[in-house]
Motif scaffolding. Structure first.
Motif, PDB file in Angstrom:
ATOM      1  N   ILE A   1       0.841  -1.203   0.000  1.00 53.12           N
ATOM      2  CA  ILE A   1       0.000   0.000   0.000  1.00 53.12           C
ATOM      3  C   ILE A   1       0.873   1.250   0.000  1.00 53.12           C
ATOM      4  CG2 ILE A   1      -1.666   1.334   1.351  1.00 53.12           C
ATOM      5  CD1 ILE A   1      -2.777  -1.402   2.356  1.00 53.12           C
ATOM      6  N   LEU A   2       1.907   1.216   0.823  1.00 57.34           N
ATOM      7  CA  LEU A   2       2.796   2.372   0.926  1.00 57.34           C
ATOM      8  C   LEU A   2       3.538   2.608  -0.388  1.00 57.34           C
ATOM      9  CD1 LEU A   2       3.880   4.602   2.676  1.00 57.34           C
ATOM     10  CD2 LEU A   2       5.573   3.005   3.594  1.00 57.34           C
ATOM     11  N   ALA A   3       3.934   1.526  -1.056  1.00 53.62           N
ATOM     12  CA  ALA A   3       4.623   1.665  -2.346  1.00 53.62           C
ATOM     13  C   ALA A   3       3.715   2.364  -3.359  1.00 53.62           C
ATOM     14  CB  ALA A   3       5.059   0.298  -2.859  1.00 53.62           C
ATOM     15  N   ALA A   4       2.427   2.000  -3.345  1.00 52.63           N
ATOM     16  CA  ALA A   4       1.478   2.645  -4.258  1.00 52.63           C
ATOM     17  C   ALA A   4       1.325   4.121  -3.938  1.00 52.63           C
ATOM     18  CB  ALA A   4       0.127   1.936  -4.179  1.00 52.63           C
ATOM     19  N   LEU A   5       1.265   4.441  -2.658  1.00 51.48           N
ATOM     20  CA  LEU A   5       1.139   5.844  -2.256  1.00 51.48           C
ATOM     21  C   LEU A   5       2.382   6.647  -2.631  1.00 51.48           C
ATOM     22  CD1 LEU A   5      -0.504   5.401   1.267  1.00 51.48           C
ATOM     23  CD2 LEU A   5      -1.552   6.534  -0.705  1.00 51.48           C
ATOM     24  N   LYS A   6       3.552   6.068  -2.388  1.00 53.54           N
ATOM     25  CA  LYS A   6       4.787   6.806  -2.659  1.00 53.54           C
ATOM     26  C   LYS A   6       5.039   6.958  -4.154  1.00 53.54           C
ATOM     27  CE  LYS A   6       7.407   6.719   1.505  1.00 53.54           C
ATOM     28  NZ  LYS A   6       8.766   6.859   2.012  1.00 53.54           N
ATOM     29  N   ARG A   7       4.508   6.026  -4.947  1.00 51.82           N
ATOM     30  CA  ARG A   7       4.629   6.168  -6.395  1.00 51.82           C
ATOM     31  C   ARG A   7       3.837   7.395  -6.865  1.00 51.82           C
ATOM     32  NH1 ARG A   7       3.257   1.451  -7.382  1.00 51.82           N
ATOM     33  NH2 ARG A   7       1.067   1.768  -7.948  1.00 51.82           N
ATOM     34  N   ARG A   8       2.685   7.631  -6.215  1.00 48.73           N
ATOM     35  CA  ARG A   8       1.841   8.770  -6.593  1.00 48.73           C
ATOM     36  C   ARG A   8       2.272  10.059  -5.903  1.00 48.73           C
ATOM     37  NH1 ARG A   8      -3.889   8.175  -5.329  1.00 48.73           N
ATOM     38  NH2 ARG A   8      -4.086   9.881  -6.832  1.00 48.73           N
TER      39      ARG A   8
ATOM     40  N   PRO B   1       5.618  11.087  -4.235  1.00 44.81           N
ATOM     41  CA  PRO B   1       7.010  10.783  -3.856  1.00 44.81           C
ATOM     42  C   PRO B   1       7.498  11.582  -2.651  1.00 44.81           C
ATOM     43  CG  PRO B   1       6.806  11.169  -6.225  1.00 44.81           C
ATOM     44  CD  PRO B   1       5.497  11.561  -5.615  1.00 44.81           C
ATOM     45  N   GLU B   2       6.847  12.711  -2.413  1.00 43.63           N
ATOM     46  CA  GLU B   2       7.285  13.557  -1.290  1.00 43.63           C
ATOM     47  C   GLU B   2       6.799  13.043   0.064  1.00 43.63           C
ATOM     48  OE1 GLU B   2       3.129  15.108  -2.196  1.00 43.63           O
ATOM     49  OE2 GLU B   2       4.772  14.069  -3.220  1.00 43.63           O
ATOM     50  N   LEU B   3       6.007  11.988   0.052  1.00 49.96           N
ATOM     51  CA  LEU B   3       5.432  11.466   1.297  1.00 49.96           C
ATOM     52  C   LEU B   3       6.555  11.100   2.263  1.00 49.96           C
ATOM     53  CD1 LEU B   3       2.476  10.888   2.180  1.00 49.96           C
ATOM     54  CD2 LEU B   3       2.858   8.521   1.519  1.00 49.96           C
ATOM     55  N   PRO B   4       6.611  11.730   3.449  1.00 47.23           N
ATOM     56  CA  PRO B   4       7.717  11.444   4.370  1.00 47.23           C
ATOM     57  C   PRO B   4       7.502  10.134   5.121  1.00 47.23           C
ATOM     58  CG  PRO B   4       6.232  13.036   5.358  1.00 47.23           C
ATOM     59  CD  PRO B   4       5.703  12.770   3.969  1.00 47.23           C
ATOM     60  N   ASP B   5       8.582   9.543   5.580  1.00 47.77           N
ATOM     61  CA  ASP B   5       8.489   8.368   6.436  1.00 47.77           C
ATOM     62  C   ASP B   5       8.172   8.806   7.860  1.00 47.77           C
ATOM     63  OD1 ASP B   5       9.044   6.518   4.493  1.00 47.77           O
ATOM     64  OD2 ASP B   5      11.203   6.616   4.815  1.00 47.77           O
ATOM     65  N   PRO B   6       7.513   7.941   8.637  1.00 43.88           N
ATOM     66  CA  PRO B   6       7.366   8.242  10.066  1.00 43.88           C
ATOM     67  C   PRO B   6       8.739   8.221  10.731  1.00 43.88           C
ATOM     68  CG  PRO B   6       5.979   6.382   9.396  1.00 43.88           C
ATOM     69  CD  PRO B   6       6.914   6.652   8.283  1.00 43.88           C
TER      70      PRO B   6
END
Length: 323
Positions: free
Chosen positions: A189-196, A198-203
């Motif tokens: 799920i996270l891979a799909a989100l980060k593909r869309r 990319p700026e999504l930060p890690d916790p």
């Protein structure tokens, strides 16, 4: 109707039994149960508990026998008796209501769930919209979403949800996860989100708790070498249900969630030479021991314990119970 076959009449053929390590209670579950037990000891019965303290029928029934009364909402509790909030966490409105009624309340929220709450508040304060990966309706998800105003968190349950999620306006994004999810499913799920995005930060730290991760790693090893894997846990236990999924994905021909030994259909063992046994984080060890005893009564069982992570984590009890 045929009478059940007594265990003594089975052929007692050889069977290898592999016990997962770690299995059963985690530190957060142990702490939550202790909070209820200590509250009854200190304040006497009844002590009210909002929702099941942990998702295990046997634990809940034992605590009922000691004087715990389980309720759905605070309005079912009298003002003059202690109330415990479950290990899964609660929306902010629940302790606020308890304070307004001057109730004595004890928060048994797992500290690792509380960490997710703190992270969510930090992201919200920084102006980020939060994507919460989790299961709709699960008490932990309800509690986490209830930390912030409506609309501040969007729930994503699947890869499909991740592909269709729409960012609210131009808000920066952050994410958090339910602590009891499948590690591998969450990564997808996270891979799909980060593909869309990319700026999504890690916790700052992984949200899926150490106990969930350790038990899933242990059951992967079982699934690789066992035709059948039995997971001891109640049907409403998210972390227990995920262990069944993990075992099947790891290669087990069959994997079953059982509340206790009485749930076992012994026809599952037909053609099985190696069975794996594990338990969710809310399942007591005596249930596992009883399952092993039931297997030994029917088969010439050789029981071995797998090597795995050794857990030494412990959490402090609330000061109200230790002062």
């Amino acid at each position: 109707m045929n009478a059940p076959v007594p265990p003594s009449s089975f052929d007692r053929r050889p069977l290898n039994v592999r016990l997962a390590t770690p299995r059963g209670f985690c530190a957060g579950v142990d702490r939550a149960i202790q909070i209820v037990e200590r509250a009854i000891e200190k304040f006497g019965a009844p002590v009210y508990v909002r929702h099941e303290i942990v998702h295990n029928r046997h634990v809940v029934e034992r605590l009922k026998g000691m004087g715990a009364v389980f309720v759905k909402e605070l309005d079912e509790c009298p003002d003059d008796r202690p109330v415990v909030f479950s290990a899964h966490g609660v929306p902010k409105s629940v302790p606020a209501t308890a304070r307004s009624r001057e109730m004595l309340f004890l928060d048994a929220t797992c500290p690792l769930v509380s960490k997710v709450h703190v992270e969510a508040e930090r992201h919200h304060a920084a102006g980020r919209h939060i994507i919460l990966i989790g299961h709709a309706g699960h008490p932990e998800v309800v509690g986490t979403m209830g930390q912030l105003p409506p609309g501040a968190i969007s729930l994503v349950e699947t890869v499909s949800d991740a592909e269709t999620f729409q960012r609210p306006g131009d808000q920066p994004l952050a994410y958090a996860t339910q602590t009891t999810l499948s590690v591998d499913d969450t990564a997808d799920i996270l891979a799909a989100l980060k593909r869309r995005f990319p700026e999504l930060p890690d916790p700052h730290k992984e949200d899926i708790c150490y106990a969930t991760t350790n038990r899933q790693e242990a059951v992967k090893r079982l699934g690789e070498g066992c035709e059948l894997v039995l997971v001891v846990g109640s049907k409403n236990s998210s972390n227990s249900a995920r262990l069944v999924d993990v075992a099947l994905k790891a290669g087990a021909n069959d994997a079953r969630l059982v509340d206790d030994a009485s749930d076992v259909d012994w026809s599952w063992f037909d053609g099985v030479t190696t069975v794996g046994v594990t338990a969710g984080a809310s399942a007591p060890e005596p249930l596992i021991e009883a399952l092993i005893d039931a297997i030994r009564a029917r088969f010439d069982a050789v029981v071995t314990e797998d090597d795995g992570a050794r857990e030494t984590v412990s959490f402090k009890l609330p000061r109200a119970l230790t002062a």
